[in-house]
Design an enzyme around this catalytic site. Structure first.
Site, PDB file in Angstrom:
ATOM      1  N   ASP A 171      44.626  34.328  33.005  1.00 53.23           N
ATOM      2  CA  ASP A 171      45.498  35.372  32.448  1.00 53.23           C
ATOM      3  C   ASP A 171      46.428  34.828  31.350  1.00 53.23           C
ATOM      4  OD1 ASP A 171      44.477  37.465  33.903  1.00 53.23           O
ATOM      5  OD2 ASP A 171      45.911  37.265  35.546  1.00 53.23           O
ATOM      6  N   LYS A 191      43.470  37.619  44.795  1.00 55.05           N
ATOM      7  CA  LYS A 191      43.778  36.463  43.939  1.00 55.05           C
ATOM      8  C   LYS A 191      44.450  35.320  44.704  1.00 55.05           C
ATOM      9  CE  LYS A 191      44.003  39.007  39.606  1.00 55.05           C
ATOM     10  NZ  LYS A 191      44.727  39.230  38.357  1.00 55.05           N
ATOM     11  N   SER A 223      35.360  44.633  33.965  1.00 46.70           N
ATOM     12  CA  SER A 223      34.707  43.346  33.707  1.00 46.70           C
ATOM     13  C   SER A 223      33.197  43.475  33.505  1.00 46.70           C
ATOM     14  CB  SER A 223      35.011  42.358  34.839  1.00 46.70           C
ATOM     15  OG  SER A 223      36.377  42.059  34.856  1.00 46.70           O
TER      16      SER A 223
END
Ligand code: ATR
Length: 286
Positions: free
Chosen positions: A106, A70, A21
């Site tokens: 996603d 997450k 990222s």
């Protein structure tokens, strides 16, 4: 007059050193001339809440959240988008006033990769087979449902996990046993691998894809290596092949827009940059 702090964002995970990222967001910061930064922040398990409290302070606009946080991020957010609610996991957070928001990008990333690399797919694809039943499987299932698919079959080694995904996403979802994977392909317009099979260091995915109809799409969420054996098979047999890198690149765009105010483009230059990084690391490993 106080000078506002420079905008910052970060990715947090444990470990977080492997995350690409910073490469992606760093490219966009340079491309759009934004005087900001994007860093890695290692957050040990159990400490996500403490990390979340730092969002909004000293210019930290938000974060990408990766393994293993997450689900903790989902719990820590005050509000979540409907996509994140459906997924039960959050990969992008930001603060609006005192409210910590969570999103899951996603599914959008997967749709972006298909739109870019399998042009016209939305008109042609009615049914799918998804291999795997983890977070990536849920994102792909959500994405394909939102695109209007009529039938999605989840195939997973652990059938109960496949059933859990099917139950979460409703009547257009079906499940099938792992051993039946190849037999499910005759009716599928798209096959998506969301398992870790085929990833560097893992076993290859053993599946005969020749039963897919001509013109079918084969997508792989795995992007290290850039061309998995599945993607190579798909190309060799004349199917439309979509590797996992596009999903990675496209899922990053919504977060950048939230934090820095510009919707960034996934360019061939960015793709080349990340590909070179992956190939460089591959060379070191082998
Ligand atoms: P993610 O959230 O990234 O999708 P995950 O939840 O760890 O990751 O899911 C990994 C997927 O790869 C699962 O569907 C897993 O199957 P199980 O649910 O049976 O564990 C699948 N997977 C991993 N190794 C596998 C193997 N050797 N054979 C078949 N499937 C495998």
């Amino acid at each position: 007059m106080t000078i506002p702090p420079r905008p910052r964002a970060c990715v947090t995970g444990w470990p977080v050193g492997h995350s690409r990222s910073p490469l992606i967001h760093g490219y966009w910061l340079r491309t759009y001339g934004i005087e900001g930064s994007y860093e890695r922040v290692a957050t040990p398990p159990g400490e996500f809440k403490r990390f979340a409290a730092s969002i909004g302070i000293d210019g930290l606009r938000g974060a990408n959240v990766t393994v293993p946080h997450k689900v903790a991020a989902f719990a820590a957010c005050d509000r979540r988008t409907s996509v994140a609610e459906a997924m039960g996991a959050v990969n992008t957070i930001w603060r609006e006033g005192s409210v910590l928001w969570g999103e899951n990008t996603d599914a959008e990333g997967f749709l972006g990769s298909l739109d870019e690399e399998a042009t016209g797919w939305r008109r042609e694809v009615r049914s799918a087979v998804i291999l795997g039943a983890g977070g990536a499987s849920r994102a792909v299932a959500f994405a394909l449902l939102s695109a209007g698919l009529e039938r999605i079959t989840i195939v997973n080694r652990t059938i109960d996990r496949a059933k859990a995904v099917a139950e979460a996403f409703g009547p257009r979802l079906f499940v099938s046993d792992w051993k039946e994977a190849s037999n499910e392909l005759g009716d599928a317009d798209i096959l998506v691998n969301t398992t870790s099979l085929g990833m560097s260091g893992q076993n290859r995915l053993e599946i005969d894809i020749s039963a897919l109809r001509p013109g079918a799409i084969v997508a792989d969420a795995v992007y290290v290596p850039l061309e998995t054996a599945l993607i190579q098979d798909a190309r060799r047999l004349g199917y439309r092949a979509v590797g996992g890198l596009g999903m990675l690149l496209h899922q990053a765009a919504p977060g950048f827009e939230r934090w820095f105010g510009i919707r960034p483009s996934v360019t061939s230059e960015l793709r080349g940059l990340v590909e070179a990084d992956i190939l460089g690391i591959g060379a070191k490993v082998s």
